[in-house]
Design an enzyme around this catalytic site. Structure first.
Site, PDB file in Angstrom:
ATOM      1  N   ARG A  24       1.073  -1.322  -0.294  1.00  0.00           N
ATOM      2  CA  ARG A  24      -0.300  -0.076   0.153  1.00  0.00           C
ATOM      3  C   ARG A  24       1.007   1.147   0.052  1.00  0.00           C
ATOM      4  O   ARG A  24       0.591   2.326  -0.453  1.00  0.00           O
ATOM      5  CB  ARG A  24      -1.148   0.226   1.264  1.00  0.00           C
ATOM      6  CG  ARG A  24      -1.494  -0.903   1.297  1.00  0.00           C
ATOM      7  CD  ARG A  24      -2.889  -1.028   2.362  1.00  0.00           C
ATOM      8  NE  ARG A  24      -2.415  -1.339   3.270  1.00  0.00           N
ATOM      9  CZ  ARG A  24      -2.873  -2.582   4.249  1.00  0.00           C
ATOM     10  NH1 ARG A  24      -3.195  -3.637   3.132  1.00  0.00           N
ATOM     11  NH2 ARG A  24      -2.615  -2.312   5.556  1.00  0.00           N
ATOM     12  N   LYS A  82     -11.023  15.874   5.834  1.00  0.00           N
ATOM     13  CA  LYS A  82     -11.912  15.250   4.963  1.00  0.00           C
ATOM     14  C   LYS A  82     -13.201  14.655   5.542  1.00  0.00           C
ATOM     15  O   LYS A  82     -12.432  13.417   6.268  1.00  0.00           O
ATOM     16  CB  LYS A  82     -11.936  14.312   3.779  1.00  0.00           C
ATOM     17  CG  LYS A  82     -12.104  14.308   2.893  1.00  0.00           C
ATOM     18  CD  LYS A  82     -12.385  13.366   1.672  1.00  0.00           C
ATOM     19  CE  LYS A  82     -12.849  11.449   1.617  1.00  0.00           C
ATOM     20  NZ  LYS A  82     -12.560  10.565   0.801  1.00  0.00           N
ATOM     21  N   LYS A 124     -16.981  19.773  -1.298  1.00  0.00           N
ATOM     22  CA  LYS A 124     -16.071  18.726  -1.937  1.00  0.00           C
ATOM     23  C   LYS A 124     -18.141  17.362  -2.418  1.00  0.00           C
ATOM     24  O   LYS A 124     -18.023  16.475  -2.470  1.00  0.00           O
ATOM     25  CB  LYS A 124     -15.719  17.037  -1.867  1.00  0.00           C
ATOM     26  CG  LYS A 124     -15.157  16.292  -2.718  1.00  0.00           C
ATOM     27  CD  LYS A 124     -14.000  15.494  -2.022  1.00  0.00           C
ATOM     28  CE  LYS A 124     -13.591  14.125  -3.076  1.00  0.00           C
ATOM     29  NZ  LYS A 124     -12.198  13.953  -2.659  1.00  0.00           N
TER      30      LYS A 124
HETATM   31  P1  13P Z   1     -13.404   8.911  -6.153  1.00  0.00           P
HETATM   32  O1  13P Z   1     -12.767  10.648  -6.654  1.00  0.00           O
HETATM   33  O2  13P Z   1     -12.638   7.447  -6.698  1.00  0.00           O
HETATM   34  O3  13P Z   1     -15.016   9.114  -6.167  1.00  0.00           O
HETATM   35  O4  13P Z   1     -12.684   8.938  -4.652  1.00  0.00           O
HETATM   36  C1  13P Z   1     -12.977  10.691  -4.378  1.00  0.00           C
HETATM   37  C2  13P Z   1     -13.407  10.275  -2.658  1.00  0.00           C
HETATM   38  O5  13P Z   1     -12.382  10.619  -1.772  1.00  0.00           O
HETATM   39  C3  13P Z   1     -14.480  10.114  -2.253  1.00  0.00           C
HETATM   40  O6  13P Z   1     -15.118  10.276  -1.162  1.00  0.00           O
END
Ligand code: 13P
Length: 336
Positions: A44, A134, A217
């Protein structure tokens, strides 16, 4: 300008975007196993550090969202990951929710958990070098969903999280993701996404979150993957801008889309059109997971020692996304 506002703008300056490399160990295991690589802590970090030290990082990737395991790992030569990212010209971020769980009262929907002990975890991450965070709320569309319960409780959790992140001097990425799964129309996606985002801002205001120090987001406006009535990329771009213009307060400095299962090219093309048509004051960039990593992962899985080859694939994708974040991408650039 507040410190938080400066960090948010720095992450998204000059067409830069965010690499969402914060897959939980479970999700990362699925991604690695899909290309026949064993999911060990070593593999990872090997894949991730290959991307984090790529050449285009400094020009394209303003911030990287890490997972708890990753922010505490070291590179093969003993560097901490936030140190490596600083060298690559990128800001470290951290996913702080603990995942979406079955919601009591509406068991087909999910509520994101992770508020208990969050202040203490945020302080720990800040001390490890994180400057942004996030939290993802997730909603699915069907005849009865998302329910008022899910819209309200996820917005409430996002707001409590965002207030705590700002208290700990980190920029919260507020991620309400309305999923692409299902046979709903783009108009339904528009209506539900608008309702979800408006509720988030209602709660963010109640919790006294400084909107100049967040990044939103969201998903783009798309028809469900099983819908027979797909819309064009131009329509997606226009509906997405309309939704955000009507639902997002002007204080918010930047919006960074998730890719949500779109292909790399589709996510790039849609972002490019969004920027071509963008008549709002918001920066519109990307915070992609799959749409930045898919090609690189596939290449890497064939020879995990091919650092340069893997970085080349990633660099190309990052460059394309950054061009799209400025409305300067064109399909021909994909073949160069
Ligand atoms: P994706 O762009 O693969 O949807 O992932 C973004 C993300 O952080 C989802 O929480």
């Amino acid at each position: 300008m507040s410190e938080l506002n400066k960090i948010a703008l720095k992450i998204l300056e000059n067409g830069k975007g965010i690499l969402a490399a914060d897959e939980s160990t479970g999700t990362m295991t699925k991604r690695l196993e899909s290309v026949n690589v064993q999911s060990t802590p070593e593999n990872r970090i090997l894949f991730r550090q290959t991307l984090f030290s790529a050449k285009e990082m400094s020009k394209c990737i303003g911030g990287v969202i890490l997972y708890d395991e990753t922010i505490k790992q070291k590179t093969i030569d003993g560097k901490s990951i936030p140190e490596l990212l600083t060298e690559s010209g990128s800001i470290s971020g951290i996913k702080v929710d603990t995942g979406a769980k079955k919601m009591s009262g509406s068991p087909e929907e999910k509520i994101t958990e992770g508020l208990d002990g969050l202040r203490e975890r945020l302080i720990e991450y800040f001390n490890l070098g994180a400057k942004f965070t996030k939290w993802r709320g997730v909603y699915n569309i069907s005849k009865d969903y998302p329910s008022k319960l899910s819209i309200h409780s996820n917005a409430h959790a996002l707001a409590r999280y965002a207030a705590l992140a700002q208290e700990c001097k980190m920029v919260p990425i507020v991620e309400p993701e309305v999923l692409m799964d299902g046979d709903h129309s783009a108009n339904e996606c528009f209506d539900k996404t608008s309702e979800v985002i408006k509720k988030c801002f209602e709660e963010l205001n109640i919790h006294k979150v400084d909107l100049t120090g967040i990044i939103l987001k969201p998903n783009m406006i798309l028809a469900g993957t099983k819908s027979k009535n797909q819309i064009s990329n131009e329509e997606t771009a226009k509906l997405t801008i309309k939704c955000l213009r009507e639902s997002v307060p002007n204080d918010v400095p930047g919006i960074a889309f998730l890719s949500g299962g779109q292909t790399e090219i589709q996510a790039t093309e849609n972002l490019n059109l969004i920027n071509k048509f963008n008549d709002t004051k918001f920066i519109m960039s990307y915070s992609y997971g799959r749409a930045l990593q898919q090609g690189a992962l596939k290449h890497w899985s064939k020879n995990i020692e091919d650092v340069q080859g893997t970085q080349k694939v990633f660099d190309h994708r990052a460059k394309m996304c950054t061009l799209a974040a400025q409305g300067k991408w064109s399909k021909e650039f994909e073949n160069i």
